[in-house]
Design an enzyme around this catalytic site. Sequence first.
Site, PDB file in Angstrom:
ATOM      1  CE  LYS A 202       8.980   1.463  -5.410  1.00  0.00           C
ATOM      2  NZ  LYS A 202       8.017   1.777  -6.287  1.00  0.00           N
ATOM      3  CE  LYS A 256       7.866   4.543  -2.543  1.00  0.00           C
ATOM      4  NZ  LYS A 256       7.260   4.286  -4.500  1.00  0.00           N
TER       5      LYS A 256
HETATM    6  C1  PBG Z   1       3.829   2.132  -7.589  1.00  0.00           C
HETATM    7  C2  PBG Z   1       4.787   2.562  -6.311  1.00  0.00           C
HETATM    8  C3  PBG Z   1       4.775   2.363  -4.966  1.00  0.00           C
HETATM    9  C4  PBG Z   1       4.454   3.842  -4.243  1.00  0.00           C
HETATM   10  C5  PBG Z   1       5.151   4.596  -5.185  1.00  0.00           C
HETATM   11  N1  PBG Z   1       5.144   4.343  -6.790  1.00  0.00           N
HETATM   12  C6  PBG Z   1       3.921   1.355  -4.569  1.00  0.00           C
HETATM   13  C7  PBG Z   1       4.546  -0.484  -4.992  1.00  0.00           C
HETATM   14  O1  PBG Z   1       6.132  -0.007  -5.615  1.00  0.00           O
HETATM   15  O2  PBG Z   1       4.237  -0.477  -4.877  1.00  0.00           O
HETATM   16  C8  PBG Z   1       4.739   3.741  -1.977  1.00  0.00           C
HETATM   17  C9  PBG Z   1       5.021   5.178  -2.121  1.00  0.00           C
HETATM   18  C10 PBG Z   1       4.244   5.454  -1.000  1.00  0.00           C
HETATM   19  O3  PBG Z   1       3.858   4.219  -0.208  1.00  0.00           O
HETATM   20  O4  PBG Z   1       3.579   6.261  -0.407  1.00  0.00           O
HETATM   21  N2  PBG Z   1       5.202   2.640  -8.541  1.00  0.00           N
END
Ligand code: PBG
Length: 338
Positions: A202, A256
């Site tokens: 991520k 991601k």
């Molecule tokens: C946070 C989380 C995020 C997303 C899913 N879980 C955002 C972040 O890490 O700040 C992002 C999903 C998206 O942008 O569609 N735990």
Amino acid sequence: MKPTVAPFPAARLRRTRSSAPLRALVQEHALSVNDLIWPVFVRDGENVVEPVASMPGVNRLSVDQVVKAAQEARDLGIPVICLFPYTDPALKTEDCAEAWNPDNLSNRATRAIKAEVPGIAVMTDVALDPYNSNGHDGFVEDGEIVNDRTVEALVKQALSQAAAGADIIGPSDMMDNRIAAIRSALEDGGYHNVTIMSYAAKYASAFYGPFRDAVGASGALKGDKTTYQMTPANSNEALRLVQRDLSEGADMVMVKPGMPYLDICRRVKDSFGVPTFAYQVSGEYAMIQAAAQNGWIDGDAAMMESLLAFKRAGCDGILTYFAPAVARKLRGLEPAEG
Ligand code: PBG
């Protein structure tokens, strides 16, 4: 294997492109409804459908409406719905206790779907950010996002989600050792069949902006997430993270964001051959929708092309806000109202 190409005109590569049946015959990849995971935003209240301004076509839904959405998804053949809570700011604290409250929004929605909608799996999000007054995925001590104390909280959160009936636990927090800790707690708790889809690679991405609006975390977030999420400059590190999470007991792994990281999807699939997923995140969705609304691109075609790209890159499935629209299109149904 080296592709063999005869000299022209023995080879005319346009031949297999010359008609629709021939194109269909030689098509290498295809998107199916089985590949879709639909992320939805849950909020408090009754009969509430509240649009998210930065994500046209996406709404925050009260639990009763989430149940209806799950029914719709199940009827379309979408195998998984993934829940993200929009938490009342009054419930956000530095100790994040709402995260493992058995009656928090996410757990209430999970229980309602499991009770009323057989035939769809529920995925939940493990991370503290929806419950944290400073918007981070972990506890903050003297400005540092601390790892080990956060993992203890994530374990409690994951257990509360498993108790509510979650089928897939999705740790999105990027702390070290959380997969091992959650896996062993699930085993000890008797949740042998609860699966873990690790957000293994991520990245600290600018493409999460609209999501943070949707869950009400944008205002809360102090600083950025670069001490736990990956730098977009790295690729080998993603393989180490995936390997580590698999060795700790992850059943499936995720990359991601999606489209800017298709090279990572391909490397992960080729290196490990495990169930590999990508998250087409909020900013990717918003870009396509915004351009389509301006008449700058054909939104439907861009949606389908963007998702097929994940299959080509080796993904087994995609988390996408387009899921119901794609499913309708794949089934030859008219677009939904609104
Ligand atoms: C946070 C989380 C995020 C997303 C899913 N879980 C955002 C972040 O890490 O700040 C992002 C999903 C998206 O942008 O569609 N735990």
